[in-house]
Design a protein around this motif. Structure first.
Motif, PDB file in Angstrom:
ATOM      1  N   LYS A   2      40.966 116.368  31.903  1.00  0.00           N
ATOM      2  CA  LYS A   2      40.835 114.761  31.488  1.00  0.00           C
ATOM      3  C   LYS A   2      40.273 113.932  32.469  1.00  0.00           C
ATOM      4  O   LYS A   2      40.787 113.880  33.464  1.00  0.00           O
ATOM      5  CB  LYS A   2      41.820 113.974  30.287  1.00  0.00           C
ATOM      6  N   LYS A   4      39.866 109.741  34.256  1.00  0.00           N
ATOM      7  CA  LYS A   4      40.426 108.934  34.286  1.00  0.00           C
ATOM      8  C   LYS A   4      39.705 107.937  35.183  1.00  0.00           C
ATOM      9  O   LYS A   4      39.474 108.167  36.278  1.00  0.00           O
ATOM     10  CB  LYS A   4      41.776 109.198  34.510  1.00  0.00           C
ATOM     11  N   THR A   6      39.830 105.401  38.217  1.00  0.00           N
ATOM     12  CA  THR A   6      40.948 104.352  39.136  1.00  0.00           C
ATOM     13  C   THR A   6      40.769 104.470  40.593  1.00  0.00           C
ATOM     14  O   THR A   6      38.923 104.516  40.848  1.00  0.00           O
ATOM     15  CB  THR A   6      42.178 105.628  39.035  1.00  0.00           C
ATOM     16  N   GLU A  14      42.021 114.897  36.401  1.00  0.00           N
ATOM     17  CA  GLU A  14      43.121 114.359  36.390  1.00  0.00           C
ATOM     18  C   GLU A  14      44.054 115.621  35.237  1.00  0.00           C
ATOM     19  O   GLU A  14      43.625 115.689  34.359  1.00  0.00           O
ATOM     20  CB  GLU A  14      43.316 113.581  35.475  1.00  0.00           C
ATOM     21  N   GLN A  16      47.503 116.350  33.594  1.00  0.00           N
ATOM     22  CA  GLN A  16      49.170 116.537  33.347  1.00  0.00           C
ATOM     23  C   GLN A  16      50.061 117.786  34.140  1.00  0.00           C
ATOM     24  O   GLN A  16      49.431 119.158  34.467  1.00  0.00           O
ATOM     25  CB  GLN A  16      49.540 116.469  31.726  1.00  0.00           C
ATOM     26  N   THR A  40      49.337 114.291  36.861  1.00  0.00           N
ATOM     27  CA  THR A  40      49.986 113.062  37.224  1.00  0.00           C
ATOM     28  C   THR A  40      50.963 113.357  36.447  1.00  0.00           C
ATOM     29  O   THR A  40      51.506 114.652  36.104  1.00  0.00           O
ATOM     30  CB  THR A  40      49.351 112.555  35.870  1.00  0.00           C
ATOM     31  N   ARG A  42      54.693 111.850  34.413  1.00  0.00           N
ATOM     32  CA  ARG A  42      54.496 110.635  33.280  1.00  0.00           C
ATOM     33  C   ARG A  42      53.688 109.724  33.080  1.00  0.00           C
ATOM     34  O   ARG A  42      53.812 108.751  32.922  1.00  0.00           O
ATOM     35  CB  ARG A  42      55.710 110.031  33.651  1.00  0.00           C
ATOM     36  N   GLY A  43      52.216 110.421  33.310  1.00  0.00           N
ATOM     37  CA  GLY A  43      51.100 109.709  33.127  1.00  0.00           C
ATOM     38  C   GLY A  43      50.536 108.747  34.115  1.00  0.00           C
ATOM     39  O   GLY A  43      49.619 108.268  33.789  1.00  0.00           O
ATOM     40  N   LYS A  44      51.489 108.885  34.965  1.00  0.00           N
ATOM     41  CA  LYS A  44      50.776 108.708  36.804  1.00  0.00           C
ATOM     42  C   LYS A  44      50.758 109.270  37.333  1.00  0.00           C
ATOM     43  O   LYS A  44      51.202 110.561  38.030  1.00  0.00           O
ATOM     44  CB  LYS A  44      52.319 107.936  36.895  1.00  0.00           C
ATOM     45  N   SER A  46      50.750 111.655  40.559  1.00  0.00           N
ATOM     46  CA  SER A  46      51.671 112.069  41.093  1.00  0.00           C
ATOM     47  C   SER A  46      51.421 112.414  42.771  1.00  0.00           C
ATOM     48  O   SER A  46      52.264 112.819  43.589  1.00  0.00           O
ATOM     49  CB  SER A  46      52.877 112.597  40.409  1.00  0.00           C
TER      50      SER A  46
END
Length: 93
Positions: A2, A4, A6, A14, A16, A40, A42-44, A46
């Protein structure tokens, strides 16, 4: 996968962590052809996977200021760096 919005570039993707692990070959191919791939946890964000060529561009030592001036094509130009002895200057506002 997906996308995102930013601070990353528009071509960043991005992933997971689990998905990146399962599709590592695809993540690497995309990094080589489409640009950085963000992983990422936990959604952030990394980690980022980049091509080796991009990594080399990012890690090349930058020229120091002294070396920059020594290698300048203007290094032999004489500059008048003396300061004016005038006490004040009239400025029109």
């Amino acid at each position: 996968m997906k996308s995102k919005k930013t601070d990353r570039l528009p071509h960043d993707r991005e992933w997971q962590l689990q998905e990146a692990k399962n599709r590592l070959s695809q993540v690497i191919k995309l990094a080589q052809h489409d640009g950085p791939q963000t992983i990422t946890l936990r959604g952030k964000p990394s980690a980022v996977v980049v091509s080796f060529d991009e990594y080399r561009k990012l890690t090349v030592p930058r020229t120091g200021l002294a070396k920059f001036f020594k290698e300048s094509p203007l290094r032999d130009v004489e500059l008048d760096l003396s300061r004016s002895a005038d006490i004040s200057r009239e400025v029109e506002l």
